[in-house]
Design a protein around this motif. Structure first.
Motif, PDB file in Angstrom:
ATOM      1  N   GLU A 129       6.877  -3.958 -14.696  1.00 47.08           N
ATOM      2  CA  GLU A 129       7.110  -2.655 -14.093  1.00 47.08           C
ATOM      3  C   GLU A 129       7.452  -1.619 -15.160  1.00 47.08           C
ATOM      4  OE1 GLU A 129       9.682  -2.765 -10.549  1.00 47.08           O
ATOM      5  OE2 GLU A 129       9.365  -4.946 -10.560  1.00 47.08           O
ATOM      6  N   ASP A 130       8.239  -2.011 -16.139  1.00 49.24           N
ATOM      7  CA  ASP A 130       8.605  -1.078 -17.211  1.00 49.24           C
ATOM      8  C   ASP A 130       7.379  -0.671 -18.023  1.00 49.24           C
ATOM      9  OD1 ASP A 130      11.249  -1.120 -16.460  1.00 49.24           O
ATOM     10  OD2 ASP A 130      11.870  -2.576 -17.992  1.00 49.24           O
ATOM     11  N   GLU A 131       6.475  -1.618 -18.273  1.00 45.59           N
ATOM     12  CA  GLU A 131       5.264  -1.293 -19.030  1.00 45.59           C
ATOM     13  C   GLU A 131       4.364  -0.345 -18.246  1.00 45.59           C
ATOM     14  OE1 GLU A 131       4.536  -5.292 -21.763  1.00 45.59           O
ATOM     15  OE2 GLU A 131       4.050  -5.356 -19.628  1.00 45.59           O
ATOM     16  N   VAL A 132       4.281  -0.542 -16.942  1.00 44.49           N
ATOM     17  CA  VAL A 132       3.486   0.362 -16.117  1.00 44.49           C
ATOM     18  C   VAL A 132       4.085   1.759 -16.152  1.00 44.49           C
ATOM     19  CG1 VAL A 132       2.784   0.894 -13.754  1.00 44.49           C
ATOM     20  CG2 VAL A 132       2.574  -1.444 -14.616  1.00 44.49           C
ATOM     21  N   GLY A 151      -5.468   6.958 -16.202  1.00 41.35           N
ATOM     22  CA  GLY A 151      -4.143   6.644 -16.712  1.00 41.35           C
ATOM     23  C   GLY A 151      -3.587   5.286 -16.354  1.00 41.35           C
ATOM     24  N   LEU A 152      -4.153   4.614 -15.327  1.00 44.17           N
ATOM     25  CA  LEU A 152      -3.649   3.310 -14.923  1.00 44.17           C
ATOM     26  C   LEU A 152      -4.647   2.229 -15.329  1.00 44.17           C
ATOM     27  CD1 LEU A 152      -2.244   4.141 -11.371  1.00 44.17           C
ATOM     28  CD2 LEU A 152      -0.945   3.780 -13.485  1.00 44.17           C
ATOM     29  N   CYS A 153      -4.293   1.465 -16.340  1.00 46.61           N
ATOM     30  CA  CYS A 153      -5.137   0.378 -16.847  1.00 46.61           C
ATOM     31  C   CYS A 153      -5.084  -0.809 -15.887  1.00 46.61           C
ATOM     32  CB  CYS A 153      -4.657  -0.027 -18.231  1.00 46.61           C
ATOM     33  SG  CYS A 153      -5.509  -1.449 -18.926  1.00 46.61           S
ATOM     34  N   LEU A 154      -6.234  -1.297 -15.464  1.00 50.49           N
ATOM     35  CA  LEU A 154      -6.274  -2.375 -14.490  1.00 50.49           C
ATOM     36  C   LEU A 154      -5.598  -3.642 -14.994  1.00 50.49           C
ATOM     37  CD1 LEU A 154      -9.913  -2.064 -13.083  1.00 50.49           C
ATOM     38  CD2 LEU A 154      -7.828  -0.865 -12.377  1.00 50.49           C
ATOM     39  N   ASP A 155      -5.806  -3.963 -16.268  1.00 51.46           N
ATOM     40  CA  ASP A 155      -5.235  -5.186 -16.815  1.00 51.46           C
ATOM     41  C   ASP A 155      -3.711  -5.102 -16.875  1.00 51.46           C
ATOM     42  OD1 ASP A 155      -5.822  -7.828 -18.122  1.00 51.46           O
ATOM     43  OD2 ASP A 155      -4.702  -6.884 -19.746  1.00 51.46           O
ATOM     44  N   LEU A 156      -3.192  -3.942 -17.254  1.00 55.25           N
ATOM     45  CA  LEU A 156      -1.742  -3.787 -17.308  1.00 55.25           C
ATOM     46  C   LEU A 156      -1.140  -3.826 -15.909  1.00 55.25           C
ATOM     47  CD1 LEU A 156       0.635  -3.297 -19.275  1.00 55.25           C
ATOM     48  CD2 LEU A 156       0.424  -0.866 -18.743  1.00 55.25           C
ATOM     49  N   LEU A 157      -1.803  -3.195 -14.949  1.00 54.19           N
ATOM     50  CA  LEU A 157      -1.316  -3.268 -13.572  1.00 54.19           C
ATOM     51  C   LEU A 157      -1.257  -4.713 -13.088  1.00 54.19           C
ATOM     52  CD1 LEU A 157      -3.186  -0.333 -11.776  1.00 54.19           C
ATOM     53  CD2 LEU A 157      -0.737  -0.457 -12.290  1.00 54.19           C
ATOM     54  N   LEU A 158      -2.232  -5.509 -13.499  1.00 55.82           N
ATOM     55  CA  LEU A 158      -2.313  -6.894 -13.039  1.00 55.82           C
ATOM     56  C   LEU A 158      -1.320  -7.800 -13.747  1.00 55.82           C
ATOM     57  CD1 LEU A 158      -3.795  -9.017 -11.300  1.00 55.82           C
ATOM     58  CD2 LEU A 158      -5.473  -9.223 -13.162  1.00 55.82           C
ATOM     59  N   HIS A 159      -1.182  -7.626 -15.062  1.00 56.49           N
ATOM     60  CA  HIS A 159      -0.410  -8.594 -15.856  1.00 56.49           C
ATOM     61  C   HIS A 159       0.867  -8.031 -16.465  1.00 56.49           C
ATOM     62  CE1 HIS A 159      -3.680 -11.461 -15.554  1.00 56.49           C
ATOM     63  NE2 HIS A 159      -4.537 -10.586 -16.041  1.00 56.49           N
ATOM     64  N   GLY A 160       1.027  -6.716 -16.481  1.00 59.01           N
ATOM     65  CA  GLY A 160       2.174  -6.122 -17.148  1.00 59.01           C
ATOM     66  C   GLY A 160       3.430  -6.139 -16.299  1.00 59.01           C
ATOM     67  N   GLY A 180      -7.227  -7.191  -6.277  1.00 63.42           N
ATOM     68  CA  GLY A 180      -6.472  -7.491  -5.073  1.00 63.42           C
ATOM     69  C   GLY A 180      -5.176  -8.226  -5.337  1.00 63.42           C
ATOM     70  N   SER A 181      -5.125  -9.007  -6.418  1.00 62.02           N
ATOM     71  CA  SER A 181      -3.933  -9.791  -6.741  1.00 62.02           C
ATOM     72  C   SER A 181      -2.910  -9.018  -7.569  1.00 62.02           C
ATOM     73  CB  SER A 181      -4.338 -11.066  -7.484  1.00 62.02           C
ATOM     74  OG  SER A 181      -5.160 -10.758  -8.607  1.00 62.02           O
ATOM     75  N   THR A 182      -3.144  -7.748  -7.804  1.00 62.35           N
ATOM     76  CA  THR A 182      -2.189  -6.928  -8.560  1.00 62.35           C
ATOM     77  C   THR A 182      -0.856  -6.866  -7.825  1.00 62.35           C
ATOM     78  OG1 THR A 182      -3.927  -5.568  -9.543  1.00 62.35           O
ATOM     79  CG2 THR A 182      -1.725  -4.600  -9.425  1.00 62.35           C
ATOM     80  N   PRO A 183       0.262  -7.105  -8.514  1.00 61.97           N
ATOM     81  CA  PRO A 183       1.572  -7.100  -7.838  1.00 61.97           C
ATOM     82  C   PRO A 183       1.893  -5.731  -7.232  1.00 61.97           C
ATOM     83  CG  PRO A 183       1.737  -8.118 -10.010  1.00 61.97           C
ATOM     84  CD  PRO A 183       0.375  -7.489  -9.941  1.00 61.97           C
ATOM     85  N   ASP A 184       2.359  -5.748  -6.002  1.00 60.87           N
ATOM     86  CA  ASP A 184       2.793  -4.509  -5.365  1.00 60.87           C
ATOM     87  C   ASP A 184       3.883  -3.821  -6.183  1.00 60.87           C
ATOM     88  OD1 ASP A 184       1.028  -4.862  -3.293  1.00 60.87           O
ATOM     89  OD2 ASP A 184       2.553  -5.427  -1.809  1.00 60.87           O
ATOM     90  N   ALA A 185       4.719  -4.627  -6.839  1.00 58.34           N
ATOM     91  CA  ALA A 185       5.819  -4.051  -7.615  1.00 58.34           C
ATOM     92  C   ALA A 185       5.308  -3.137  -8.723  1.00 58.34           C
ATOM     93  CB  ALA A 185       6.679  -5.162  -8.209  1.00 58.34           C
ATOM     94  N   ASN A 186       4.167  -3.468  -9.313  1.00 54.12           N
ATOM     95  CA  ASN A 186       3.622  -2.636 -10.375  1.00 54.12           C
ATOM     96  C   ASN A 186       3.032  -1.335  -9.823  1.00 54.12           C
ATOM     97  OD1 ASN A 186       4.417  -4.370 -12.340  1.00 54.12           O
ATOM     98  ND2 ASN A 186       2.396  -5.218 -12.761  1.00 54.12           N
TER      99      ASN A 186
END
Length: 337
Positions: free
Chosen positions: A287-290, A276-285, A316-322
């Motif tokens: 918070e609302d999109e996540v 359910g958690l897409c790596l690309d969206l976690l990295l670039h999306g 590793g560079s995925t934002p903690d906020a996401n």
């Protein structure tokens, strides 16, 4: 419904029972720390505590299974740089028949057992955690130096099946022994990963003979011992139908871009799902999109028999906020159908 403990929540999900909320798991690679058992355990536990996850996956270097067969590892300078084995251990098909067994209490395998011990001590039974184990065929392609392509191993499948079978039998026995050792030292379960169950590399018939035939003995050996056995099917264009009936508690894969959606998987297997958690969206999306993706995933899979989890290893560079947004979302979505 009362608040469940992490163990209760995960076990209810694995049984397809009602949960107070959908459980969540998050995992990353730590390539700068994963050669030191205490450090890898520390950062693994820190991620769990930061986001209050329900199920922990221990993620050692993807090349740890082949180090004791003589692999020379080239390490990177950050957590997103995958270690490489520049020289193959198996360079010709005839070498499969000479592949020795391993003592799982020595070398790199022993190092990872020490990491498991540290994680178990840090958790004190508060949450389940899985050790990452690779399938025999997956280890075979790592031995061929095929971290990215898999082509040398496929050549052996088609041109030297007898020799390859000899090697796979040795690898299978090592994997069975090592999985048992991981559970004995404190792992709650096993994250069983395959990177070969894809149409991009082989035919269904080839995977039946060289993949499934060696996966099943490993998984059968875990029955009654592993409390959480998660199958991870890596890649795209998956041979999902060939693994949908594996004797595991839960199946994890890239539902967003592998060619098999959550809704399709629900129709193909009664086994609980983790995705359910897409790596690309976690990295670039955003918070609302996540959060929207979490809602969509739970809508497709349903709240029972489901663990919210990443497609594969989170960058590793995925934002903690996401990651925090995903964690908040499972609190906000009703757990009743």
């Amino acid at each position: 419904m009362r608040n469940m403990t992490k163990w209760e929540r995960v076990e209810a999900a694995l049984q397809g029972a009602e949960v107070d909320r959908v459980p969540i798991s998050l995992w990353k690679h730590y390539h700068l720390q994963d050669r030191a058992p205490g450090q890898l355990a520390e950062v693994t536990l820190a991620l769990h505590r930061q986001f209050d996850t329900d199920l922990i996956k221990l993620t050692p270097s993807g090349l740890y299974p082949i180090q004791d067969w003589g692999a020379t590892i080239q390490f990177g300078r950050d957590d997103d740089f995958l270690p490489l084995a520049p020289q193959p251990i198996i360079s010709s098909a005839d070498e499969w028949e000479a592949l020795p067994g391993l003592d799982v209490q020595k070398g790199a395998l022993r190092r990872e057992l020490e990491t498991i011990h540290h994680v178990a001590a840090g958790l004190e039974g508060s949450a389940p955690f899985m050790m990452t184990i690779f399938s025999p065929l997956c280890i075979a392609y790592k031995l061929c130096g095929d971290k990215l392509s898999g082509r040398s191993l496929v050549d052996h499948i088609r041109q030297a099946p007898r020799q390859l079978h000899a090697g796979l039998r040795v690898i299978r026995d090592v994997v069975i022994a090592y999985a048992a050792a991981c559970l004995e030292v404190g792992a709650s379960g096993i994250f069983f990963a395959t990177q070969m169950a894809t149409h991009d590399l082989m035919t269904p018939e080839e995977y039946e003979e060289f993949g499934r035939a060696y996966d099943l003995p490993v998984l059968d050996s875990l029955a009654g011992k592993s409390r959480v056995t998660m199958l991870h099917v890596c890649g795209r264009n998956l041979l999902f139908d060939l693994v949908a009936d594996y004797p595991v508690h839960v199946i994890n894969w890239a539902a967003c871009d592998s060619g098999t959606t959550l809704a399709q998987a629900r129709q193909m297997t009664g086994t609980p799902l983790a995705a359910g958690l897409c790596l690309d969206l976690l990295l670039h999306g955003s918070e609302d999109e996540v959060a929207a993706q979490v809602r969509d995933a739970i809508s497709q899979a349903g709240p029972q028999g489901f663990i919210l989890a990443p497609d594969c290893v989170i960058k590793g560079s995925t934002p903690d906020a996401n990651l925090a947004a995903a964690r908040r979302a499972v609190e906000e979505i009703p757990a009743t159908p």
